[in-house]
Design a protein around this motif. Sequence first.
Motif, short mmCIF file in Angstrom:
data_model
loop_
_atom_site.label_atom_id
_atom_site.label_comp_id
_atom_site.label_asym_id
_atom_site.label_seq_id
_atom_site.Cartn_x
_atom_site.Cartn_y
_atom_site.Cartn_z
N VAL A 1 1.08 -0.21 6.82
CA VAL A 1 1.50 -1.43 6.35
C VAL A 1 1.53 -1.11 4.90
O VAL A 1 0.48 -0.76 4.10
N ASP A 2 2.54 -1.50 4.25
CA ASP A 2 3.00 -1.42 2.64
C ASP A 2 3.12 -2.90 2.45
O ASP A 2 3.98 -3.73 2.85
N LEU B 1 5.22 -0.90 8.50
CA LEU B 1 5.63 -2.21 8.11
C LEU B 1 5.66 -2.49 6.67
O LEU B 1 4.59 -2.25 6.19
N LYS B 2 6.53 -3.11 6.30
CA LYS B 2 6.53 -3.82 5.05
C LYS B 2 6.10 -5.09 4.89
O LYS B 2 6.73 -6.01 5.58
N LEU C 1 -2.18 0.38 3.73
CA LEU C 1 -3.17 0.21 4.76
C LEU C 1 -2.76 1.43 5.97
O LEU C 1 -1.74 0.92 6.28
N LEU C 2 -3.56 1.95 6.45
CA LEU C 2 -3.29 2.95 7.72
C LEU C 2 -4.20 2.53 8.59
O LEU C 2 -5.39 2.53 8.55
N TRP D 1 -7.67 4.15 6.63
CA TRP D 1 -7.11 4.53 5.12
C TRP D 1 -6.44 3.41 4.31
O TRP D 1 -6.21 2.46 5.02
N ARG D 2 -7.06 3.24 3.00
CA ARG D 2 -6.44 2.17 2.19
C ARG D 2 -6.32 2.75 0.78
O ARG D 2 -7.10 3.32 0.29
N GLN D 3 -5.21 2.52 0.08
CA GLN D 3 -5.10 2.73 -1.34
C GLN D 3 -3.84 1.92 -2.02
O GLN D 3 -2.87 1.69 -1.27
N SER D 4 -4.36 1.71 -3.40
CA SER D 4 -3.37 0.91 -3.98
C SER D 4 -2.82 1.97 -4.96
O SER D 4 -3.26 2.74 -5.20
#
Length: 102
Positions: free
Chosen positions: A19-20, A50-51, A73-74, A82-85
């Motif tokens: 998810v983006d 998904l955006k 978010l994965l 997993w999550r990263q900004s």
Amino acid sequence: MNEKKSFDQLLAGEPLVLVDFSAEWCGPCKMMAPILKEVKASMGDKIKILKVDIDKNQQAAAVYQVRSVPTLLLYKNGKMVWRQSGVVAAAHLKQVINAQIN
């Protein structure tokens, strides 16, 4: 009749979903677009991307506590793994995704 799946149904219904969370006005988000295209092209059906525009989906942004964009978010089988900004390089993103496949 083709009903629109809810966000939660999409996350739970696919083995891997990236998810983006992004916004039209966000420069780094625009940098992520070709990276996500490259990842999708190389990963194919192994992942669904998904955006989510945070301006159009403020409730989703609030629920997932998105404080900055882009935030990725994965999800694996409906669970966040997993999550990263910030901007993530394609090679790193593929590495993270492949670790969940294997």
